[in-house]
Design an enzyme around this catalytic site. Structure first.
Site: not given
Ligand code: AHR
Length: 512
Positions: A193, A315
């Site tokens: 991110e 994710e």
């Molecule tokens: O999964 C939780 C968080 O969500 C992670 O650390 C981040 O990459 C995302 O914003």
């Protein structure tokens, strides 16, 4: 739950009187792509009790463990056939300095986990603990490197430490710390991110940084890295465009994050207390990932028509309010049959794009967001989402079989259209066909006419995941409320099957 369904729509091809019927036509002769088993990947971050308490309790714990890893969790994860595990973050990765997590544990420095509740991290779970866990589970490690607050040299040396054969300075240090042979590390993420917690960068700036950092991630000995650039969130198509334009040649994969979440500020809603309207909205939002994927893929196709660069959805999953009474910033949430349906619907979608989607990692493996496993001291429960991943693991590395589906649909809040049935099919190396079917309708069962072309069917067996209520979950007191059972609702017919799929259920059929 209040009942507030917004509207109904019907597939044009189906007459109105057939509203609870569906047809699924599987094409066994059209299978071309293999469903990459890494689509079933997991994610473990230093966040809340994911690592500490969830996976790792240390050798001296009274909780039964194997070399510090919880015995109950190891057993459960082995059954899941985890293909790949991402670590150490998430946002944590861009503040993590790997050298703090090697050597004798009592000498390791502590740090504050600024992203996640300010918890003090003692670094007792580091590189050796993670890579040895992957070896025990038989999965590929996916290392997420620090670009936000780390240096090129730090990341380069981490790769050398993990993968270089004898002789190099980092290999020597590794040996001093008890590990002679290098580990095999295929997947390396260059930042996480980077548009947000990983450094708040613009895509132009990050593209250059990506090109630079990846240059020094070397292939030592026989180890071959698969380099993944930090990708977009949700609808940020410009990020993908800029990255593909400027750095596609230097990457093997580009990531994407997509959460089924109401919004990034204010309440995200309870994991267990929701209305019918909330439920259908969730499914609409979950299914929207298909449009998002298609648009990112279209951009990637422009720069990489050969589909060499993988889309890595590293994710995804549901994100609800934290459970009342839990530590703020630890993202601990319960997991109901609704979450299970989000998992099955999303996996069905990923299968369709397996020519571009090479890996996905649900967030997260234990005690955080849409977990497989919840733990509380010595207790452990398997969530409904765990059961979907376990039932679905028959699709790993099987050949994807395209299908056509006709069913009833509902228009839900936000004007999204949600089909009431979702399905996917594959054929494994032994020629066995598996068909997964989800009925998201809360009250109506589905009579499914399932055609399998010319395939001659000798037997059909199945398992079902359902429960009395959509908000049912497995608690530490009642751990088997939502668990798979044998399914007897499929009958062999000429050219296929007739399947009676109960309301709010997920079925996986094995057809021989
Ligand atoms: O999964 C939780 C968080 O969500 C992670 O650390 C981040 O990459 C995302 O914003």
């Amino acid at each position: 739950m209040k009942n507030t369904i917004l509207g109904l729509a019907f597939c044009a091809a189906l007459p109105v009187f057939a509203q609870q019927k569906a047809t699924v036509t599987v094409h066994p002769d059209q299978g071309k792509q293999v469903i990459n088993k890494e689509i079933y990947g997991q994610f473990a971050e230093h966040l809340g009790t994911c690592i500490y308490g969830g996976l790792w309790v240390g050798e001296n714990s009274s909780i039964p463990n194997v070399k510090g890893y919880r015995t109950d969790v190891l057993e459960a994860l082995k059954k899941l056939k985890v293909p790949v595990l991402r670590w150490p973050g998430g946002c944590f990765a861009d503040e993590y300095h790997w050298m703090d997590g090697i050597g004798p544990r009592e000498n390791r420095p502590k740090m504050v986990n600024n992203n996640w509740g300010g918890t003090v991290e003692d670094n007792s779970f580091g590189t050796h603990e993670f890579l040895n866990l992957c070896e025990i589970l038989g999965c590929e490690p996916y290392i997420s490197g620090n670009v936000g607050s780390g240096t090129v040299e730090e990341l380069a040396k981490w790769v050398e430490y993990m993968t270089a054969e004898q002789g190099s300075p980092m290999a020597k240090l590794r040996k001093e710390n008890g590990r002679e042979r290098p580990w095999k590390v295929k997947y390396i993420g260059v930042g996480n991110e980077s548009w947000g917690c990983g450094g708040n960068m613009y895509p132009e700036y990050y593209s250059d940084l990506y090109r630079r950092y990846q240059t020094y991630c070397r292939n030592y000995g026989g180890n071959r890295l698969y380099k993944i650039a930090s990708g977009a969130s949700d609808y940020d198509y410009r990020w993908t465009e800029v990255l593909m334009q400027r750095a596609a040649q230097q990457m093997d994969g580009l990531s994407l994050h997509y959460y089924t979440v109401t919004g990034w500020s204010g309440s995200k809603g309870s994991a267990t207390d929701f209305s019918t309207d909330d439920y259908y909205w969730t499914l609409g939002k979950c299914r929207e990932i298909e449009d998002v994927i298609k648009r990112h893929i279209a951009i990637m196709d422009k720069y990489d028509p050969q589909k060499r660069v993988g889309l890595i959805v590293d994710e995804w999953g549901t994100w609800w309010d934290e459970e009342p009474g839990t530590i703020s910033g630890h993202l601990f949430q319960q997991n109901t049959l609704r979450d299970a349906l989000v998992a099955s619907l999303t996996l069905d979608i990923f299968h369709k794009y397996t020519d571009r989607i090479k890996m996905t990692n649900i967030a997260q493996i234990a005690n955080v967001l849409q977990s497989m496993i919840l733990t509380k001291k010595d207790k452990m429960v398997l969530t409904p989402t765990y059961h979907v991943f376990e039932m679905y693991n028959v699709h790993q590395d099987a050949t994807f079989l395209p299908l056509d589906l006709q069913c009833e649909r509902k228009i839900v809040r936000g004007d999204r259209i949600v089909p009431m049935v979702s399905a996917t099919a594959s054929r494994n190396k032994e020629g066995v066909v598996h068909i997964s079917l989800s009925n998201v309708d809360l009250t109506e069962s589905q009579d499914i006419t399932l055609s399998l072309g010319d395939m001659s069917i000798k037997s059909v067996t199945g398992r079902i995941l359902t429960s009395e209520s959509i908000d049912d979950y497995n608690s530490f007191e009642h751990s088997d409320v939502v668990v798979p059972k044998d399914f007897k609702g499929a009958k062999i017919q000429k050219n296929g099957l007739q399947v009676k799929l109960p309301a709010k259920s997920i079925v996986v059929l094995e057809v021989k």
